[in-house]
Design a protein around this motif. Structure first.
Motif: not given
Length: 385
Positions: A224-242
């Motif tokens: 939802t956030a990406v669709g609203a034009g927001k750039l996020l970071g997320f945790w992939d289980g091992e590291k932070v990614k864009l």
């Protein structure tokens, strides 16, 4: 007989195209800071590596510069640091002066790690839009929580980042303190990543290994956030990614479509537009008579530039040509007959070929069609066993 070479404008375009890869992977960051060491006139620095970081400013501001320098596939070419006083009663004047200063500097990405605290997000959004729309100054800014920006030149960074800092207690024990980077404090790092992303790839899934965690959202909230034009970071289980590298642009029009939602494609479009614009200004305007043959020289040069970008894998195709409809409209607006090949006609009665060769004074009307190449971001794999 003297050896003949390509016309100079073609050579200039080819040189521009050949250098686009290097420029596209090493952008310039404009970093605006506020520091107690500055009392009146803002200080400016050009920082190319950590050895150039000024030690007169606070540790926090030094870290912002270092964050911007980290980049992604490469480090940014340089960081233009503009340090303003911390005087709160002059905030409006300081920002106005800062924007005027950067209107005469070359950069692609801006970050201001106090812009939300200063209440100046809307001012920067308005300024960036104005520079892009009115002055053809193709700058972009990474701003925190700029939810209403709706502009391809604004990256709306919304995530908090976390870094674990270890201190030695001196008794064979250590204390781990988790430091929080608010969205605005994280903007220098994000601007550095985008400035250091190669023009042939995107920043989607770029790792932020210098951070230990990120504000976490569930998959549905992320989408939802990406669709609203927001750039996020997320945790992939091992590291932070864009997450997906998107701009804040969400409201498509007949002129601007989905391509303006992706950082990579906007950056490619900006560089191509800037290349063509500056080359025409430097090597064409005022230097050639506005004959049909010289218009063809310019078109051939631009098409050669496009072909070089095709060969380098930046675009799929690109073609420039005379904009017949716009040129016809111009001839009609002059309110007089046109003489072409010794024959006088009304503009509306001219054939397309006659419109092409008609005298248009000092005006050159061109149109180009470019098919951009996106990066691989969506993979569907079916495995049969």
């Amino acid at each position: 007989m003297a050896k003949l070479t390509s016309p100079s404008i073609s050579i200039t375009f080819i040189e521009k195209a050949a250098s686009l890869i290097e420029r596209g992977s090493r952008g310039i960051v404009a970093l605006v800071l506020r520091d107690a060491s500055v009392t009146e006139t803002p200080d400016t620095y050009t920082v190319r590596d950590v050895s150039d970081v000024p030690t007169s400013i606070s540790d926090a501001n030094q870290q912002y510069i270092k964050d911007a320098l980290k980049g992604y596939s490469k480090a940014p070419l340089k960081v233009l640091v503009y340090v303003m006083p911390t005087t709160s009663e002059k905030t409006g004047e300081l920002y106005t002066a800062m924007m005027k200063y950067f209107e005469t500097e070359t950069f692609q990405w801006m970050a201001i790690p106090t812009v939300e605290t200063d209440g100046k997000i809307e001012d920067i959004v308005s300024w960036v839009k104005s520079q892009r729309d009115n002055n053809n100054f193709m700058i972009k800014a990474v701003l925190p929580n700029a939810d209403s920006a709706d502009c391809e030149g604004i990256i709306n960074w919304t995530s908090k980042l976390y870094k674990d800092e270890t201190s030695d207690n001196g008794d064979n024990t250590v204390t781990i303190t988790r430091k929080t980077y608010t969205a605005e404090q994280g903007t220098p790092r994000i601007a550095g990543i985008l400035a250091g992303t190669d023009v042939t790839i995107s920043a989607t899934y770029a790792p932020l290994k210098d951070f230990d965690d990120v504000e976490r959202l569930d998959p549905e909230a992320r989408n939802t956030a990406v669709g609203a034009g927001k750039l996020l970071g997320f945790w992939d289980g091992e590291k932070v990614k864009l997450d997906r590298a998107v701009t804040s642009f969400v409201t498509t029009t007949g002129v601007k479509g989905d391509s303006f939602k992706k950082v990579k494609l906007v950056e490619d479009m900006d560089m191509i537009k800037s290349d063509i614009q500056t080359t025409i200004q430097d090597s064409y305007i005022g230097k050639y008579a506005n004959s049909y043959d010289n218009k063809c020289l310019l078109i051939t040069a631009i098409n050669g530039y496009f072909q070089t970008l095709v060969n380098d894998g930046i675009i799929e195709s690109g073609t420039a040509e005379i904009d017949i409809q716009t040129q016809r409209t111009y001839l009609e607006s002059m309110g007089k007959d046109v003489t072409v090949n010794g024959e006088t006609k009304k503009p509306a009665d001219l054939s397309d070929d006659e419109v092409k060769v008609a005298n248009t004074g000092s005006h050159v009307f061109l149109r180009a069609t470019v098919v951009l190449l996106d990066a691989i971001e969506d993979v569907s794999l079916t495995i049969n066993v």
